[in-house]
Design a protein around this motif. Structure first.
Motif, PDB file in Angstrom:
ATOM      1  N   ILE A   1      -0.256  10.322  47.191  1.00 27.88           N
ATOM      2  CA  ILE A   1       0.338  11.661  47.132  1.00 27.88           C
ATOM      3  C   ILE A   1      -0.268  12.446  45.972  1.00 27.88           C
ATOM      4  CG2 ILE A   1       2.457  12.980  46.806  1.00 27.88           C
ATOM      5  CD1 ILE A   1       2.381  11.508  49.458  1.00 27.88           C
ATOM      6  N   ASP A   2      -0.845  13.605  46.278  1.00 30.71           N
ATOM      7  CA  ASP A   2      -1.320  14.551  45.263  1.00 30.71           C
ATOM      8  C   ASP A   2      -0.457  15.804  45.362  1.00 30.71           C
ATOM      9  OD1 ASP A   2      -3.578  13.017  44.325  1.00 30.71           O
ATOM     10  OD2 ASP A   2      -4.576  13.531  46.204  1.00 30.71           O
ATOM     11  N   LEU A   3       0.249  16.131  44.275  1.00 35.99           N
ATOM     12  CA  LEU A   3       1.198  17.249  44.324  1.00 35.99           C
ATOM     13  C   LEU A   3       1.406  17.810  42.930  1.00 35.99           C
ATOM     14  CD1 LEU A   3       3.319  18.891  45.993  1.00 35.99           C
ATOM     15  CD2 LEU A   3       4.985  17.134  45.327  1.00 35.99           C
ATOM     16  N   ALA A   4       1.470  19.136  42.835  1.00 36.78           N
ATOM     17  CA  ALA A   4       1.796  19.817  41.583  1.00 36.78           C
ATOM     18  C   ALA A   4       3.010  20.715  41.816  1.00 36.78           C
ATOM     19  CB  ALA A   4       0.612  20.650  41.097  1.00 36.78           C
ATOM     20  N   VAL A   5       4.038  20.545  40.976  1.00 37.20           N
ATOM     21  CA  VAL A   5       5.243  21.372  41.018  1.00 37.20           C
ATOM     22  C   VAL A   5       5.255  22.226  39.758  1.00 37.20           C
ATOM     23  CG1 VAL A   5       7.767  21.383  41.050  1.00 37.20           C
ATOM     24  CG2 VAL A   5       6.511  19.643  42.347  1.00 37.20           C
ATOM     25  N   ARG A   6       5.349  23.524  39.935  1.00 37.70           N
ATOM     26  CA  ARG A   6       5.282  24.446  38.804  1.00 37.70           C
ATOM     27  C   ARG A   6       6.616  24.528  38.067  1.00 37.70           C
ATOM     28  NH1 ARG A   6       2.015  27.009  42.843  1.00 37.70           N
ATOM     29  NH2 ARG A   6       3.817  28.103  43.716  1.00 37.70           N
ATOM     30  N   ASP A   7       6.542  24.897  36.793  1.00 36.13           N
ATOM     31  CA  ASP A   7       7.731  25.072  35.963  1.00 36.13           C
ATOM     32  C   ASP A   7       8.655  26.112  36.590  1.00 36.13           C
ATOM     33  OD1 ASP A   7       9.535  25.086  33.897  1.00 36.13           O
ATOM     34  OD2 ASP A   7       8.268  26.219  32.512  1.00 36.13           O
ATOM     35  N   GLY A   8       9.931  25.762  36.768  1.00 39.49           N
ATOM     36  CA  GLY A   8      10.913  26.683  37.310  1.00 39.49           C
ATOM     37  C   GLY A   8      10.931  26.791  38.819  1.00 39.49           C
ATOM     38  N   GLU A   9      10.124  25.993  39.500  1.00 40.02           N
ATOM     39  CA  GLU A   9      10.009  26.091  40.949  1.00 40.02           C
ATOM     40  C   GLU A   9      11.079  25.241  41.645  1.00 40.02           C
ATOM     41  OE1 GLU A   9       6.184  26.220  43.961  1.00 40.02           O
ATOM     42  OE2 GLU A   9       6.207  24.701  42.389  1.00 40.02           O
ATOM     43  N   PHE A  10      11.540  25.709  42.802  1.00 38.94           N
ATOM     44  CA  PHE A  10      12.447  24.947  43.660  1.00 38.94           C
ATOM     45  C   PHE A  10      11.607  24.418  44.821  1.00 38.94           C
ATOM     46  CE2 PHE A  10      17.171  24.684  44.764  1.00 38.94           C
ATOM     47  CZ  PHE A  10      17.000  23.639  45.669  1.00 38.94           C
ATOM     48  N   VAL A  11      11.333  23.107  44.801  1.00 37.37           N
ATOM     49  CA  VAL A  11      10.486  22.471  45.815  1.00 37.37           C
ATOM     50  C   VAL A  11      11.339  21.526  46.638  1.00 37.37           C
ATOM     51  CG1 VAL A  11       8.587  20.844  46.181  1.00 37.37           C
ATOM     52  CG2 VAL A  11       8.350  22.692  44.511  1.00 37.37           C
ATOM     53  N   VAL A  12      11.191  21.601  47.949  1.00 37.00           N
ATOM     54  CA  VAL A  12      11.958  20.754  48.855  1.00 37.00           C
ATOM     55  C   VAL A  12      11.019  19.801  49.578  1.00 37.00           C
ATOM     56  CG1 VAL A  12      13.466  20.715  50.877  1.00 37.00           C
ATOM     57  CG2 VAL A  12      13.748  22.504  49.160  1.00 37.00           C
ATOM     58  N   PHE A  13      11.372  18.497  49.549  1.00 34.49           N
ATOM     59  CA  PHE A  13      10.681  17.488  50.342  1.00 34.49           C
ATOM     60  C   PHE A  13      11.433  17.357  51.659  1.00 34.49           C
ATOM     61  CE2 PHE A  13       9.450  14.894  46.282  1.00 34.49           C
ATOM     62  CZ  PHE A  13       8.570  15.905  45.916  1.00 34.49           C
ATOM     63  N   VAL A  14      10.727  17.503  52.765  1.00 37.52           N
ATOM     64  CA  VAL A  14      11.374  17.434  54.063  1.00 37.52           C
ATOM     65  C   VAL A  14      10.520  16.617  55.011  1.00 37.52           C
ATOM     66  CG1 VAL A  14      10.339  19.538  55.021  1.00 37.52           C
ATOM     67  CG2 VAL A  14      12.608  18.851  55.785  1.00 37.52           C
ATOM     68  N   GLY A  15      11.171  16.005  55.972  1.00 35.12           N
ATOM     69  CA  GLY A  15      10.463  15.198  56.953  1.00 35.12           C
ATOM     70  C   GLY A  15      11.448  14.324  57.694  1.00 35.12           C
ATOM     71  N   PRO A  16      11.003  13.658  58.756  1.00 34.75           N
ATOM     72  CA  PRO A  16      11.910  12.795  59.526  1.00 34.75           C
ATOM     73  C   PRO A  16      12.305  11.552  58.746  1.00 34.75           C
ATOM     74  CG  PRO A  16       9.647  12.533  60.281  1.00 34.75           C
ATOM     75  CD  PRO A  16       9.633  13.666  59.288  1.00 34.75           C
TER      76      PRO A  16
ATOM     77  N   GLU B   1      -0.935   8.291  39.221  1.00 38.14           N
ATOM     78  CA  GLU B   1      -0.453   8.801  37.938  1.00 38.14           C
ATOM     79  C   GLU B   1       0.644   9.849  38.140  1.00 38.14           C
ATOM     80  OE1 GLU B   1      -1.318   7.784  34.956  1.00 38.14           O
ATOM     81  OE2 GLU B   1      -2.865   6.367  35.631  1.00 38.14           O
ATOM     82  N   ILE B   2       1.576   9.905  37.186  1.00 36.73           N
ATOM     83  CA  ILE B   2       2.629  10.911  37.171  1.00 36.73           C
ATOM     84  C   ILE B   2       2.644  11.558  35.792  1.00 36.73           C
ATOM     85  CG2 ILE B   2       5.090  11.380  37.456  1.00 36.73           C
ATOM     86  CD1 ILE B   2       5.273   8.779  39.077  1.00 36.73           C
ATOM     87  N   HIS B   3       2.591  12.888  35.754  1.00 34.82           N
ATOM     88  CA  HIS B   3       2.660  13.638  34.503  1.00 34.82           C
ATOM     89  C   HIS B   3       3.796  14.654  34.559  1.00 34.82           C
ATOM     90  CE1 HIS B   3      -1.445  12.038  34.211  1.00 34.82           C
ATOM     91  NE2 HIS B   3      -1.361  12.248  32.912  1.00 34.82           N
ATOM     92  N   ILE B   4       4.579  14.732  33.493  1.00 36.87           N
ATOM     93  CA  ILE B   4       5.638  15.730  33.351  1.00 36.87           C
ATOM     94  C   ILE B   4       5.333  16.542  32.105  1.00 36.87           C
ATOM     95  CG2 ILE B   4       8.100  16.130  32.961  1.00 36.87           C
ATOM     96  CD1 ILE B   4       8.649  13.537  34.489  1.00 36.87           C
ATOM     97  N   ASP B   5       5.178  17.833  32.295  1.00 36.05           N
ATOM     98  CA  ASP B   5       4.807  18.729  31.193  1.00 36.05           C
ATOM     99  C   ASP B   5       3.550  18.250  30.469  1.00 36.05           C
ATOM    100  OD1 ASP B   5       6.001  21.145  30.919  1.00 36.05           O
ATOM    101  OD2 ASP B   5       7.379  20.573  29.327  1.00 36.05           O
ATOM    102  N   GLY B   6       2.601  17.732  31.229  1.00 38.30           N
ATOM    103  CA  GLY B   6       1.332  17.296  30.663  1.00 38.30           C
ATOM    104  C   GLY B   6       1.337  15.908  30.080  1.00 38.30           C
TER     105      GLY B   6
END
Length: 364
Positions: A22-37, A59-64
């Motif tokens: 999984i490659d994913l970037a979530v921006r500061d202040g964003e509301f992101v929804v994971f959806v699927g069956p 790898e997982i990074h939070i605030d860099g």
């Protein structure tokens, strides 16, 4: 608040691979929804972010900052579970204050945070009640309040509304949207309900079999699905997906559907004669034709919802076709009608399921 970045995140349970890079970037202040069956890996992905599961690789990074192997208690996140997970012997006030007490905060600071969260969530009148004296919606608000008081870097929600009845789900969904607007926090929300995803998200991550099928705003996914899976998953009722074949390529696109050959006024965009494709059309873009129309179908079911109606119909050699009608339909089971498709809203997908370029799609 904080941003989040996952790079090549994989998770396996023994020989079973659940997340596939999984490659994913979530921006500061964003509301992101994971959806699927069910079984697509969305809850596992949330637990990996929370630190409740460790990644097999990636790898997982939070605030860099790299948090890949940091325990959940040190990531600065707050999670709201489907089951509420409230302490039954504690009051609402103590449920929200308990984690802060363990953090060693001063009593005045704890009281201030609890009072602020209670005001936001309209829980001020219930602070001295036990969870058993609350409704399901109120218990869920307490669980959310317990997350708010911790002032986390990121809020994580794992299907928090699934235990509520339909009316409470709608009401609590509105409260969550208003809460995000007020506090501006980074929120990641897991649901199997694509209506929740469409109404809550700044961006939706559609997962399929442990892989990201598409990421985009709700309307980007609705209007421009990048593959057949997203086209069929996003939208209620789902997009009609019809097998077709390119019968000719002479500047317009002619499709053989069932036993009919239909001319569609849109560029062929590199399609070859004889090529198999899937034609997608949303129910609101299927119209009842006054005369011969494009295609004859037989009505199987009419769902009357008052302000709108959904008509399910069939034709030989084709899957079920759904039409959305404004208001109350006069159609009945067994009626034979002619339908046509709105040309500007057709979607085409190749044999692999990938979207083909069209007049309103990049690459046209």
């Amino acid at each position: 608040m904080a941003d989040l970045k996952l790079t090549g995140a994989r998770k396996s349970f023994g020989p079973i691979d659940v997340l596939h890079g999984i490659d994913l970037a979530v921006r500061d202040g964003e509301f992101v929804v994971f959806v699927g069956p069910s079984g697509c890996g969305k809850s596992t992905l949330l637990r990996v972010i929370a630190g409740l599961e460790t990644v097999t690789s990636g790898e997982i990074h939070i605030d860099g900052a790299r948090v890949t192997h940091l325990p959940a208690s040190e990531r600065g996140l707050a999670m709201v579970f489907q089951s509420y997970a409230l302490y039954p012997h504690m009051s609402v006030r103590r449920n929200m204050a308990f984690a802060l007490e363990n953090m060693g905060l001063r009593p005045a600071e704890i009281e201030s945070r609890v009072a602020r969260a209670a005001t936001m969530l309209r829980l001020t009148d219930y602070l001295d009640r036990k969870p058993k004296a609350l409704s399901g919606g109120q218990r869920q608000r307490v669980a959310i309040g317990r997350a708010i008081v911790r002032d986390p870097k990121i809020f994580l929600f794992d299907e928090p509304l699934s235990n509520l009845d339909a009316e409470l789900r709608v009401a609590t969904r509105k409260e969550l949207a208003a809460l995000h607007a007020e506090i501006g926090g980074t929120m990641i929300y897991v649901t199997h309900d694509q209506v929740e995803a469409m109404t809550l998200a700044d961006r939706i991550v559609v997962l399929n079999a442990g892989r990201i099928a598409q990421v985009g705003t709700p309307l980007e996914l609705y209007n421009h699905p990048s593959n057949v899976f997203v086209a069929g998953f996003i939208g209620s009722p789902r997009m009609n997906l019809l097998p077709a074949m390119v019968a000719a390529d002479d500047g317009t696109l002619r499709l053989g559907i069932g036993d009919r050959e239909i001319a569609l006024p849109r560029p062929a965009s590199g399609l070859a004669e004889g090529q198999s494709v899937t034609l997608g059309i949303r129910p609101e873009h299927v119209e009842i034709a006054p005369d011969a129309g494009m295609l004859g179908v037989s009505v199987d079911l009419v769902e009357q919802l008052g302000g709108e109606s959904f008509v399910s119909a069939t034709a030989p050699g084709l899957p079920e076709i759904t039409l959305r009608q404004h208001g109350q339909s006069r159609l009945r089971r067994g009626d034979v009608i002619a339908i046509s498709f709105t040309p500007d809203h057709l979607h085409l997908f190749d044999a692999t399921g990938a979207a083909l370029a069209g007049p309103d799609r990049p690459g046209a």
